[in-house]
Enzyme design. Structure first.
Site, PDB file in Angstrom:
ATOM      1  N   SER A 145     -17.698 -50.705 -11.628  1.00  0.00           N
ATOM      2  CA  SER A 145     -17.561 -49.749 -12.711  1.00  0.00           C
ATOM      3  C   SER A 145     -18.955 -49.370 -13.203  1.00  0.00           C
ATOM      4  O   SER A 145     -19.845 -49.063 -12.409  1.00  0.00           O
ATOM      5  CB  SER A 145     -16.694 -50.353 -13.829  1.00  0.00           C
ATOM      6  OG  SER A 145     -16.521 -49.456 -14.898  1.00  0.00           O
ATOM      7  N   TYR A 159     -17.184 -38.692 -15.833  1.00  0.00           N
ATOM      8  CA  TYR A 159     -17.530 -39.932 -15.130  1.00  0.00           C
ATOM      9  C   TYR A 159     -16.917 -41.143 -15.830  1.00  0.00           C
ATOM     10  O   TYR A 159     -16.268 -41.983 -15.194  1.00  0.00           O
ATOM     11  CB  TYR A 159     -19.056 -40.066 -15.068  1.00  0.00           C
ATOM     12  CG  TYR A 159     -19.540 -41.336 -14.416  1.00  0.00           C
ATOM     13  CD1 TYR A 159     -19.653 -41.418 -13.032  1.00  0.00           C
ATOM     14  CD2 TYR A 159     -19.885 -42.450 -15.177  1.00  0.00           C
ATOM     15  CE1 TYR A 159     -20.097 -42.584 -12.421  1.00  0.00           C
ATOM     16  CE2 TYR A 159     -20.326 -43.614 -14.581  1.00  0.00           C
ATOM     17  CZ  TYR A 159     -20.436 -43.678 -13.205  1.00  0.00           C
ATOM     18  OH  TYR A 159     -20.865 -44.832 -12.608  1.00  0.00           O
ATOM     19  N   LYS A 163     -14.015 -44.263 -14.789  1.00  0.00           N
ATOM     20  CA  LYS A 163     -14.305 -45.690 -14.878  1.00  0.00           C
ATOM     21  C   LYS A 163     -13.416 -46.384 -15.918  1.00  0.00           C
ATOM     22  O   LYS A 163     -13.013 -47.535 -15.722  1.00  0.00           O
ATOM     23  CB  LYS A 163     -15.784 -45.908 -15.193  1.00  0.00           C
ATOM     24  CG  LYS A 163     -16.731 -45.397 -14.115  1.00  0.00           C
ATOM     25  CD  LYS A 163     -16.501 -46.081 -12.770  1.00  0.00           C
ATOM     26  CE  LYS A 163     -17.578 -45.715 -11.755  1.00  0.00           C
ATOM     27  NZ  LYS A 163     -17.359 -46.385 -10.447  1.00  0.00           N
TER      28      LYS A 163
END
Length: 287
Positions: A145, A159, A163
């Site tokens: 991650s 983004y 994650k």
């Protein structure tokens, strides 16, 4: 799936399947695993980039072509690894890339493509390896991650969303598979010298002037940091191996002083906000 060597089961300890193994954390983890006497199935979209590593470790490194956004390819690769090596002991979901853009700037396709890469691909790979891991009563799933998977900031909403999704899935997964002797480790690196921010690897959404003040600095700072980040990928890989081999493997492992500082600061901010609003939170129950 293509390999460059005939399997040598006598030389292998654990068998690792590492995605994005041709550079960065993936390459560093492959080298650490090899140093521990293990066998590495190194997956990349361009497996030819792994030829030198395979040549340096004959019979112990097996490059494979894998695009983790291709669900059919995932199943075929896992099946072939099990056929050739008999087991997968450590799955490392590492393949990924960066994306900079305000939420309004990020297109539907950019977000979906990144979710395929960071969430649906790792989810599919995890599902594919779990039956065999449950059967052997051991195994580990390492989810690469980011500190951006624990909190977010301007310019990385897309983004971080991918994650965050991966971390939520993995937190539940850890509870589900612990009775079978399977570990789940979520790794949250800060800034490391992995090539993440350089060489055109960092994708950027088309900029809108309205976000120059909040997102503009991120667009400038991330690419300019390439090669100057404080984190050492080799040390990160060694830390991941140590965490996997610990009696009590953590669910989450922050890597880098910047990640540790930022995550701890975010804890304090979140805790104080929850305390400040606790009376309101509790006021919404039925009398």
């Amino acid at each position: 799936m293509t390999t460059t060597h005939t399997p040598d089961r006598e030389s292998s300890g654990r068998v690792w399947l590492i995605t994005g193994a041709s550079s960065g954390f993936g390459q560093a983890l492959a080298e650490v695993a090899l140093g521990a006497g293990d066998t590495v199935v190194a997956a990349a979209r361009r497996p030819a980039l792994l030829d030198a590593l395979a040549a340096a470790h004959p019979g112990r490194v097996f490059p494979v072509a894998l695009d983790v956004t291709d669900q059919a390819q995932i199943g075929a690769v896992v099946a072939e690894v099990l056929r050739q090596h008999g087991r997968i002991d450590v799955l490392v979901n590492n393949a990924g890339r960066g994306l900079v853009g305000a939420v309004e700037e990020t297109t539907e396709q950019e977000l979906r493509d990144l979710m395929d890469l960071h969430f649906f691909g790792p989810a599919a790979l995890t599902r594919a390896v779990l039956p065999q891991m449950r059967s052997q009563g051991s195994g580990a799933v390492v989810q690469m991650s980011s500190m951006g998977g624990r909190f977010s900031f301007a310019g990385v909403g897309g983004y971080s969303a991918t994650k965050f999704a991966l971390e939520g899935l993995s937190e539940a997964l850890a509870l589900e598979v612990a009775p079978f002797g399977i570990k789940v480790l979520i790794v949250e690196p800060g800034s490391f010298r992995t090539g993440f921010a350089g060489g055109g690897a960092l994708q950027q959404s088309a900029a809108l002037p309205a976000y120059e003040e909040t997102v503009g600095p991120v667009r400038e700072v991330l690419p300019s940091s390439d090669g100057k980040q404080p984190g050492d990928p080799a040390k990160a890989a060694a830390a991941i191996l140590a965490a996997l081999e610990a009696d009590r493997t953590p669910l989450r492992l922050a890597l880098g002083s910047d990640a540790a500082d930022a995550i701890l600061a975010n804890f304090e901010t979140s805790r104080q906000e929850a305390l400040d609003w606790e009376p309101v939170s509790r006021s919404t129950d039925f009398d």
